[in-house]
Design an enzyme around this catalytic site. Structure first.
Site, PDB file in Angstrom:
ATOM      1  N   ARG A 165       0.823  -1.222   0.000  1.00  0.00           N
ATOM      2  CA  ARG A 165       0.000   0.000   0.000  1.00  0.00           C
ATOM      3  C   ARG A 165       0.853   1.267   0.000  1.00  0.00           C
ATOM      4  NH1 ARG A 165      -2.977  -3.726  -0.817  1.00  0.00           N
ATOM      5  NH2 ARG A 165      -5.115  -3.989  -0.066  1.00  0.00           N
ATOM      6  N   SER A 247     -10.771  -0.631   2.977  1.00  0.00           N
ATOM      7  CA  SER A 247     -10.045  -0.736   4.265  1.00  0.00           C
ATOM      8  C   SER A 247      -9.614   0.660   4.702  1.00  0.00           C
ATOM      9  CB  SER A 247      -8.778  -1.579   4.109  1.00  0.00           C
ATOM     10  OG  SER A 247      -9.078  -2.862   3.631  1.00  0.00           O
ATOM     11  N   GLU A 343      -4.859   3.760   5.762  1.00  0.00           N
ATOM     12  CA  GLU A 343      -4.523   3.507   4.358  1.00  0.00           C
ATOM     13  C   GLU A 343      -5.106   4.633   3.511  1.00  0.00           C
ATOM     14  OE1 GLU A 343      -5.757  -0.329   2.244  1.00  0.00           O
ATOM     15  OE2 GLU A 343      -6.655   1.232   0.998  1.00  0.00           O
TER      16      GLU A 343
HETATM   17  P1  FAD Z   1      -8.700   8.677  -5.310  1.00  0.00           P
HETATM   18  O1  FAD Z   1      -9.422   8.334  -4.069  1.00  0.00           O
HETATM   19  O2  FAD Z   1      -9.326   9.648  -6.228  1.00  0.00           O
HETATM   20  O3  FAD Z   1      -7.245   9.200  -4.935  1.00  0.00           O
HETATM   21  C1  FAD Z   1      -6.459   8.484  -4.016  1.00  0.00           C
HETATM   22  C2  FAD Z   1      -5.130   9.218  -3.829  1.00  0.00           C
HETATM   23  O4  FAD Z   1      -4.402   9.238  -5.045  1.00  0.00           O
HETATM   24  C3  FAD Z   1      -5.301  10.688  -3.438  1.00  0.00           C
HETATM   25  O5  FAD Z   1      -4.240  11.028  -2.577  1.00  0.00           O
HETATM   26  C4  FAD Z   1      -5.189  11.428  -4.758  1.00  0.00           C
HETATM   27  O6  FAD Z   1      -4.735  12.760  -4.580  1.00  0.00           O
HETATM   28  C5  FAD Z   1      -4.178  10.578  -5.512  1.00  0.00           C
HETATM   29  N1  FAD Z   1      -4.393  10.522  -6.970  1.00  0.00           N
HETATM   30  C6  FAD Z   1      -5.530  10.128  -7.609  1.00  0.00           C
HETATM   31  N2  FAD Z   1      -5.326  10.118  -8.932  1.00  0.00           N
HETATM   32  C7  FAD Z   1      -4.049  10.520  -9.138  1.00  0.00           C
HETATM   33  C8  FAD Z   1      -3.247  10.728 -10.303  1.00  0.00           C
HETATM   34  N3  FAD Z   1      -3.717  10.511 -11.530  1.00  0.00           N
HETATM   35  N4  FAD Z   1      -1.968  11.154 -10.129  1.00  0.00           N
HETATM   36  C9  FAD Z   1      -1.469  11.384  -8.901  1.00  0.00           C
HETATM   37  N5  FAD Z   1      -2.180  11.217  -7.759  1.00  0.00           N
HETATM   38  C10 FAD Z   1      -3.446  10.785  -7.887  1.00  0.00           C
HETATM   39  N6  FAD Z   1      -7.576  -0.731  -2.598  1.00  0.00           N
HETATM   40  C11 FAD Z   1      -6.762  -1.808  -2.722  1.00  0.00           C
HETATM   41  O7  FAD Z   1      -5.536  -1.657  -2.877  1.00  0.00           O
HETATM   42  N7  FAD Z   1      -7.267  -3.072  -2.679  1.00  0.00           N
HETATM   43  C12 FAD Z   1      -8.576  -3.325  -2.521  1.00  0.00           C
HETATM   44  O8  FAD Z   1      -8.980  -4.483  -2.490  1.00  0.00           O
HETATM   45  C13 FAD Z   1      -9.460  -2.225  -2.390  1.00  0.00           C
HETATM   46  N8  FAD Z   1     -10.783  -2.415  -2.206  1.00  0.00           N
HETATM   47  C14 FAD Z   1     -11.615  -1.362  -2.064  1.00  0.00           C
HETATM   48  C15 FAD Z   1     -12.981  -1.593  -1.888  1.00  0.00           C
HETATM   49  C16 FAD Z   1     -13.865  -0.544  -1.749  1.00  0.00           C
HETATM   50  C17 FAD Z   1     -15.336  -0.824  -1.553  1.00  0.00           C
HETATM   51  C18 FAD Z   1     -13.392   0.787  -1.816  1.00  0.00           C
HETATM   52  C19 FAD Z   1     -14.357   1.939  -1.718  1.00  0.00           C
HETATM   53  C20 FAD Z   1     -12.020   1.043  -1.980  1.00  0.00           C
HETATM   54  C21 FAD Z   1     -11.125  -0.035  -2.103  1.00  0.00           C
HETATM   55  N9  FAD Z   1      -9.740   0.168  -2.281  1.00  0.00           N
HETATM   56  C22 FAD Z   1      -8.906  -0.914  -2.429  1.00  0.00           C
HETATM   57  C23 FAD Z   1      -9.170   1.514  -2.262  1.00  0.00           C
HETATM   58  C24 FAD Z   1      -9.235   2.240  -3.638  1.00  0.00           C
HETATM   59  O9  FAD Z   1     -10.191   1.667  -4.468  1.00  0.00           O
HETATM   60  C25 FAD Z   1      -7.905   2.238  -4.360  1.00  0.00           C
HETATM   61  O10 FAD Z   1      -6.909   2.833  -3.560  1.00  0.00           O
HETATM   62  C26 FAD Z   1      -7.966   2.986  -5.689  1.00  0.00           C
HETATM   63  O11 FAD Z   1      -6.781   2.799  -6.430  1.00  0.00           O
HETATM   64  C27 FAD Z   1      -8.215   4.482  -5.527  1.00  0.00           C
HETATM   65  O12 FAD Z   1      -8.458   5.039  -6.801  1.00  0.00           O
HETATM   66  P2  FAD Z   1      -9.215   6.404  -6.981  1.00  0.00           P
HETATM   67  O13 FAD Z   1      -9.124   6.773  -8.415  1.00  0.00           O
HETATM   68  O14 FAD Z   1     -10.572   6.319  -6.414  1.00  0.00           O
HETATM   69  O15 FAD Z   1      -8.302   7.354  -6.105  1.00  0.00           O
HETATM   70  N1  EPU Z   2     -11.053 -10.392   9.917  1.00  0.00           N
HETATM   71  C1  EPU Z   2     -11.733 -10.442  11.118  1.00  0.00           C
HETATM   72  N2  EPU Z   2     -12.755  -9.554  11.310  1.00  0.00           N
HETATM   73  C2  EPU Z   2     -13.114  -8.657  10.358  1.00  0.00           C
HETATM   74  C3  EPU Z   2     -12.415  -8.599   9.141  1.00  0.00           C
HETATM   75  C4  EPU Z   2     -11.372  -9.490   8.945  1.00  0.00           C
HETATM   76  O1  EPU Z   2     -11.438 -11.243  11.985  1.00  0.00           O
HETATM   77  O2  EPU Z   2     -14.074  -7.917  10.599  1.00  0.00           O
HETATM   78  C5  EPU Z   2     -10.005 -11.397   9.671  1.00  0.00           C
HETATM   79  C6  EPU Z   2     -10.490 -12.447   8.658  1.00  0.00           C
HETATM   80  O3  EPU Z   2     -11.174 -13.473   9.273  1.00  0.00           O
HETATM   81  C7  EPU Z   2      -9.197 -12.917   8.052  1.00  0.00           C
HETATM   82  C8  EPU Z   2      -8.313 -11.659   8.085  1.00  0.00           C
HETATM   83  O4  EPU Z   2      -8.892 -10.794   9.058  1.00  0.00           O
HETATM   84  O5  EPU Z   2      -8.603 -13.881   8.863  1.00  0.00           O
HETATM   85  C9  EPU Z   2      -8.176 -10.966   6.748  1.00  0.00           C
HETATM   86  O6  EPU Z   2      -9.445 -10.521   6.293  1.00  0.00           O
HETATM   87  P1  EPU Z   2      -9.748 -10.274   4.732  1.00  0.00           P
HETATM   88  O7  EPU Z   2      -9.352 -11.471   3.938  1.00  0.00           O
HETATM   89  O8  EPU Z   2     -11.134  -9.780   4.618  1.00  0.00           O
HETATM   90  O9  EPU Z   2      -8.722  -9.170   4.284  1.00  0.00           O
HETATM   91  P2  EPU Z   2      -8.187  -7.855   4.963  1.00  0.00           P
HETATM   92  O10 EPU Z   2      -6.796  -8.091   5.450  1.00  0.00           O
HETATM   93  O11 EPU Z   2      -9.164  -7.287   5.927  1.00  0.00           O
HETATM   94  C10 EPU Z   2      -7.015  -7.014   2.802  1.00  0.00           C
HETATM   95  C11 EPU Z   2      -6.911  -5.715   2.083  1.00  0.00           C
HETATM   96  C12 EPU Z   2      -8.118  -5.510   1.179  1.00  0.00           C
HETATM   97  C13 EPU Z   2      -8.158  -6.640   0.169  1.00  0.00           C
HETATM   98  C14 EPU Z   2      -8.259  -7.977   0.926  1.00  0.00           C
HETATM   99  C15 EPU Z   2      -8.175  -9.159  -0.011  1.00  0.00           C
HETATM  100  C16 EPU Z   2      -5.586  -4.234   3.454  1.00  0.00           C
HETATM  101  C17 EPU Z   2      -5.577  -3.070   4.380  1.00  0.00           C
HETATM  102  N3  EPU Z   2      -6.787  -4.616   3.008  1.00  0.00           N
HETATM  103  O12 EPU Z   2      -8.114  -6.896   3.675  1.00  0.00           O
HETATM  104  O13 EPU Z   2      -7.955  -4.294   0.466  1.00  0.00           O
HETATM  105  O14 EPU Z   2      -9.249  -6.515  -0.713  1.00  0.00           O
HETATM  106  O15 EPU Z   2      -7.167  -8.080   1.863  1.00  0.00           O
HETATM  107  O16 EPU Z   2      -6.894  -9.277  -0.513  1.00  0.00           O
HETATM  108  O17 EPU Z   2      -4.528  -4.773   3.130  1.00  0.00           O
HETATM  109  C18 EPU Z   2      -8.371  -1.958   0.595  1.00  0.00           C
HETATM  110  O18 EPU Z   2      -7.142  -1.825   0.572  1.00  0.00           O
HETATM  111  O19 EPU Z   2      -9.173  -0.998   0.624  1.00  0.00           O
HETATM  112  C19 EPU Z   2      -8.922  -3.304   0.596  1.00  0.00           C
HETATM  113  C20 EPU Z   2     -10.231  -3.562   0.650  1.00  0.00           C
END
Ligand code: FAD
Ligand code: EPU
Length: 347
Positions: A165, A247, A343
């Protein structure tokens, strides 16, 4: 000429649904549009915030400056060999649309990253990751414009200094570059031989189990993507229905001795051993143990199916969500002695 609007609500532009205002707001559709904004004398003294899909941002106040929403469209194949293809996606392409585009063409590499919200331009910011894959695994290069000098700069994999991240864009170059395009290297799965050689990433979490529930016995990138979508949809709240940014905190990484101290007290604590011997602990588990999971605090809360996701149930302000985050951070520190850090980009 770009349209620059004044006093615009950012509510439609952030997935937390926070109603903060931008003093100025513009959308760019090309690198030239951006240069035009940089050359605009009226905007020269304004601080600048770059926005993509707004899915990883928490706005705690009105933005007293210029918000630039990066909407540069377009996906193109840059080069290909018998086995690989380099694809360039401009910053305004919706990430999941790139995933679907790749799957449709049988290009393997980002199927595990299905359904992550946001735009391609922000994906390298925090080296997006899910289900055992990070963008660094397929990264080829990116282009970015220096916000001060206006020059277009290329960044290689090493230049980006990707970590969990993290990247230089979230760290030492924060606010300095506007990423304009992202190039990724995919594997062409256009023959039975290529498919047989391909390393499907199904070892993480519930992917294997979900594939068998789906009766997907012939492994394909489409099947893996469908499984990831199914798992994600069952845990993560849809921002269109409940405001959130995924997250809220990163999973903390602790030293081996620290892990041993904790596991002696909490033998069921989940953990992931890292290559360097340190141990990643799921923040969701820590937060749940502190009693926050599903808890509603005013208009905010920690989600009932994923404690790590903080939500806006209605008209919460960014500060209310931030206060909840601080309270959660504090109780995790008190109970476990672990510092969890956000994050999400807090503005
Ligand atoms: P924004 O929120 O618009 O911007 C994020 C940051 O990047 C800000 O600091 C902004 O200033 C900067 N930025 C944006 N665009 C640019 C650009 N073109 N150049 C320079 N800086 C820029 N993330 C994960 O890694 N894994 C996941 O599994 C994951 N699951 C998610 C699930 C949900 C339901 C949600 C809501 C979010 C999740 N995220 C996850 C977080 C998010 O989706 C990612 O970080 C995504 O890449 C953000 O993209 P954005 O365009 O919305 O960025
Ligand atoms: N867990 C709990 N309670 C909860 C949530 C999770 O006990 O309420 C435990 C689960 O049981 C499991 C562990 O935590 O043992 C991991 O949970 P999960 O697989 O849901 O993944 P996570 O670590 O919570 C990370 C990323 C996610 C990504 C998933 C899948 C981070 C901060 N988050 O979540 O990314 O989608 O793994 O790879 O690394 C994001 O970055 O926004 C994001 C959603």
């Amino acid at each position: 000429m770009n349209t620059v609007e004044s006093n615009i609500s950012l509510k439609p532009y952030n997935t937390f649904g926070i109603d903060a205002e931008a003093k100025y707001f513009t959308e760019i559709k090309s690198v030239d549009d951006f240069r035009e904004v940089l050359e605009d004398k009226k905007l020269a003294g304004e601080k600048k915030l770059i926005l993509g899909g707004g899915s990883n941002i928490l706005l705690t106040q009105n933005y007293d400056g210029l918000v630039i929403r990066n909407c540069i469209p377009g996906i193109e194949v840059v080069s290909e060999t018998e086995h690989h293809v380099i694809v360039k996606a401009n910053a305004g392409v919706v990430w999941h649309e790139l995933v679907l585009w790749a799957i449709e063409r049988n290009y393997g590499g980002i199927e595990n990253l299905s359904l992550i919200p946001g735009f391609c331009g922000a994906a390298p910011m925090q080296n997006i990751g899910a289900y055992g894959v990070e963008i660094k695994d397929v990264f080829y290069e990116l282009e970015a414009v220096d916000v001060h000098a206006g020059a277009l700069v290329k960044f290689s994999l090493t230049d980006c200094e990707f970590g969990y991240r993290e990247s230089v864009f979230k760290g030492k170059y924060k606010g300095q570059f506007l990423i304009t395009s992202l190039s990724l290297r995919f594997v062409k799965l256009n023959s039975a031989h290529a498919l047989a050689q391909y390393r499907f990433r199904t070892e993480y979490g519930d992917i294997k189990e979900t594939l068998s529930q789906m009766r997907a016995y012939d492994l394909s990138i489409k099947a893996v993507s469908d499984a990831v979508i199914k798992i994600r949809s069952s845990k993560l709240p849809d921002p269109k229905k409940i405001g959130n940014a995924g997250s809220f905190f990163k999973n903390p990484v602790v030293s081996k001795p620290e892990y041993e101290r904790l596991v002696a007290i909490y033998p069921v604590m989940p953990s992931y051993l890292q290559k360097d011997g340190s141990v990643k602990v799921p923040a969701g588990w820590l937060i749940e143990q502190c009693g926050w999971k599903g808890k509603v605090v005013g208009n905010t809360g920690s989600h009932a199916t994923q404690a790590l996701v903080l939500v806006n149930y209605g008209n919460a302000t960014g500060n209310q969500i931030w206060q909840l985050a601080l309270d959660i951070q504090q109780s995790v520190k008190e109970k476990f002695g672990i510092e969890i850090s956000p994050e999400v980009n807090v503005v």
